[in-house]
Scaffold this motif. Structure first.
Motif, PDB file in Angstrom:
ATOM      1  N   ALA A 169     -11.514 -14.129   2.160  1.00 31.28           N
ATOM      2  CA  ALA A 169     -12.431 -15.093   2.765  1.00 31.28           C
ATOM      3  C   ALA A 169     -13.551 -15.509   1.833  1.00 31.28           C
ATOM      4  O   ALA A 169     -14.221 -16.525   2.071  1.00 31.28           O
ATOM      5  N   PHE A 212     -11.099 -23.137   2.681  1.00 33.77           N
ATOM      6  CA  PHE A 212     -11.227 -22.740   4.076  1.00 33.77           C
ATOM      7  C   PHE A 212     -10.161 -21.712   4.431  1.00 33.77           C
ATOM      8  O   PHE A 212      -9.004 -21.837   4.020  1.00 33.77           O
ATOM      9  N   LEU A 213     -10.532 -20.690   5.201  1.00 31.34           N
ATOM     10  CA  LEU A 213      -9.593 -19.673   5.657  1.00 31.34           C
ATOM     11  C   LEU A 213      -8.875 -20.179   6.899  1.00 31.34           C
ATOM     12  O   LEU A 213      -9.511 -20.672   7.833  1.00 31.34           O
ATOM     13  N   GLU A 214      -7.544 -20.077   6.917  1.00 28.16           N
ATOM     14  CA  GLU A 214      -6.778 -20.540   8.066  1.00 28.16           C
ATOM     15  C   GLU A 214      -5.680 -19.543   8.403  1.00 28.16           C
ATOM     16  O   GLU A 214      -5.310 -18.707   7.580  1.00 28.16           O
ATOM     17  N   GLU A 215      -5.159 -19.628   9.621  1.00 24.03           N
ATOM     18  CA  GLU A 215      -4.035 -18.816  10.070  1.00 24.03           C
ATOM     19  C   GLU A 215      -2.771 -19.677  10.041  1.00 24.03           C
ATOM     20  O   GLU A 215      -2.751 -20.774  10.604  1.00 24.03           O
ATOM     21  N   VAL A 216      -1.727 -19.186   9.369  1.00 22.28           N
ATOM     22  CA  VAL A 216      -0.460 -19.903   9.272  1.00 22.28           C
ATOM     23  C   VAL A 216       0.688 -18.905   9.414  1.00 22.28           C
ATOM     24  O   VAL A 216       0.495 -17.696   9.252  1.00 22.28           O
ATOM     25  N   ARG A 248      -3.229 -14.856   7.059  1.00 19.87           N
ATOM     26  CA  ARG A 248      -4.358 -15.652   6.572  1.00 19.87           C
ATOM     27  C   ARG A 248      -4.017 -16.305   5.238  1.00 19.87           C
ATOM     28  O   ARG A 248      -3.284 -15.748   4.431  1.00 19.87           O
ATOM     29  N   ARG A 249      -4.578 -17.494   5.034  1.00 17.80           N
ATOM     30  CA  ARG A 249      -4.379 -18.221   3.787  1.00 17.80           C
ATOM     31  C   ARG A 249      -5.602 -19.083   3.516  1.00 17.80           C
ATOM     32  O   ARG A 249      -6.249 -19.552   4.454  1.00 17.80           O
ATOM     33  N   ILE A 250      -5.916 -19.270   2.246  1.00 16.37           N
ATOM     34  CA  ILE A 250      -7.015 -20.163   1.887  1.00 16.37           C
ATOM     35  C   ILE A 250      -6.453 -21.558   1.672  1.00 16.37           C
ATOM     36  O   ILE A 250      -5.513 -21.761   0.907  1.00 16.37           O
ATOM     37  N   ARG A 251      -7.035 -22.528   2.386  1.00 16.99           N
ATOM     38  CA  ARG A 251      -6.634 -23.924   2.261  1.00 16.99           C
ATOM     39  C   ARG A 251      -7.697 -24.677   1.475  1.00 16.99           C
ATOM     40  O   ARG A 251      -8.889 -24.487   1.692  1.00 16.99           O
ATOM     41  N   HIS A 309       1.397 -21.301  -2.498  1.00 15.83           N
ATOM     42  CA  HIS A 309       0.168 -20.742  -1.941  1.00 15.83           C
ATOM     43  C   HIS A 309       0.080 -19.256  -2.295  1.00 15.83           C
ATOM     44  O   HIS A 309       0.776 -18.425  -1.712  1.00 15.83           O
ATOM     45  N   GLU A 349      -9.181 -28.439   0.626  1.00 10.51           N
ATOM     46  CA  GLU A 349      -9.173 -29.824   1.099  1.00 10.51           C
ATOM     47  C   GLU A 349      -9.728 -30.774   0.052  1.00 10.51           C
ATOM     48  O   GLU A 349      -9.053 -31.676  -0.413  1.00 10.51           O
TER      49      GLU A 349
END
Length: 308
Positions: free
Chosen positions: A286, A17-21, A2-5, A88, A7
């Motif tokens: 999150a 936004f929380l995303e999976e990378v 998980r990582r916070i993006r 990040h 925008e």
């Protein structure tokens, strides 16, 4: 992972936004760290709030080394480290450049590390830049913040004769006094209880002028805020006051041995119980937007920490 993006700013969730990378791979001279704590900083919060192009959310991280990049010596998987992540950092795993990596002593937690090291070396740096002599008076703005609450304690430990913390909310006065401050000044008050031999300013903006005018003859103001501000030359000419700019990244790059010495001093004082890093609150990854909101509202007493 998980990582916070980020925008853009101005949205109800702060543009976070929380995303999976995929888990990143360490390049030469880098460590892959499983993150246990992230220190939220005002410059990052300001960058997000200002909007604009997406940026990596970096900052202070602490955790365990998982893998070392090519050419890395002195660190191995399993080592606990802290340092400043320029990529990040709001993530389960982050990359940390070896020049900024510092070992965490066994007696300290990851949250101790992110509350103490980066903010502490800034606090020590601004005190040295101010050339504070034993017995002199010092005013610390943003005294309840991540750097300020350590600067108050360190000024006392280094022999300041009078330590005053300046805050925007009178409700923070008790916390600042508990750090060893003799008095607490509130922004907007006349003269902030001055004059002072030195002012350590983390706020800038419209408070920069009053901070300069609170200096005694020959007094020094150290400006290390990302908030900007304008100074009238006349305020410096009167009584020979001066303003010194301070940036910790420059010290770390140009004199790494000096930076390392400050880190050693911080851990020594921490181990002796003389320096107490405070954590205001911990937030889940999150909930990064909520953590940013606390910093933006200047509601924190000490460090705000994300815990992946």
């Amino acid at each position: 992972m998980r990582r916070i993006r980020y925008e853009d700013g101005g949205t109800p969730d702060g543009g976070l936004f929380l995303e999976e990378v995929p888990v990143p791979e360490p390049a030469a001279g880098e460590l892959l760290v499983k993150v246990a704590a992230v220190g939220v900083t005002l410059p990052v919060v300001r960058k997000v709030r200002a909007g604009g192009p997406p940026v990596a959310l970096g900052g202070e991280i602490a955790g365990e080394v998982v893998r070392a990049g090519e050419g890395v010596t002195g660190f191995a998987p399993g080592d606990r480290v802290t340092g400043l992540c320029f990529g990040h950092g709001y993530a389960d795993y982050a990359l940390l450049g070896v020049p900024t990596a510092v070992r965490i002593p066994s007696a300290a937690t990851a949250r101790d590390a992110v509350a103490l090291v980066r903010s502490g070396v800034v606090a020590l740096g601004v005190l040295e830049a101010a050339r504070l002599a034993e017995g002199e008076s010092v005013l610390v703005t943003a005294a309840a913040g991540g750097v300020g609450h350590l600067a108050v304690q360190l000024a006392r430990l280094r022999g300041a004769g009078r330590v005053v913390g300046a805050v925007g909310d009178p409700a923070k006065a008790g916390f600042v006094r508990s750090l060893g401050a003799d008095e607490v000044a509130v922004y907007g008050g006349e003269g902030w209880g001055g004059p002072y031999d030195a002012v350590l300013d983390a706020v800038g903006g419209e408070l920069l002028g009053p901070a300069v005018r609170a200096l005694a003859p020959g007094g020094r103001l150290v400006a290390y805020s990302s908030g900007g501000g304008t100074i009238e030359a006349y305020d410096l000419l009167v009584d020979g006051r001066s303003v010194i700019g301070f940036q910790i990244a420059r010290v770390a790059r140009s004199t790494p041995e000096r930076y390392a010495g400050w880190v050693e001093e911080l851990w020594r004082l921490f181990a002796a119980g003389a320096l107490r890093p405070a954590v205001h609150a911990e937030f889940a990854l999150a909930d990064a937007a909520r953590a940013h909101a606390v910093i933006e509202a200047r509601a924190n007493r000490g460090k705000v920490v994300l815990v992946p």
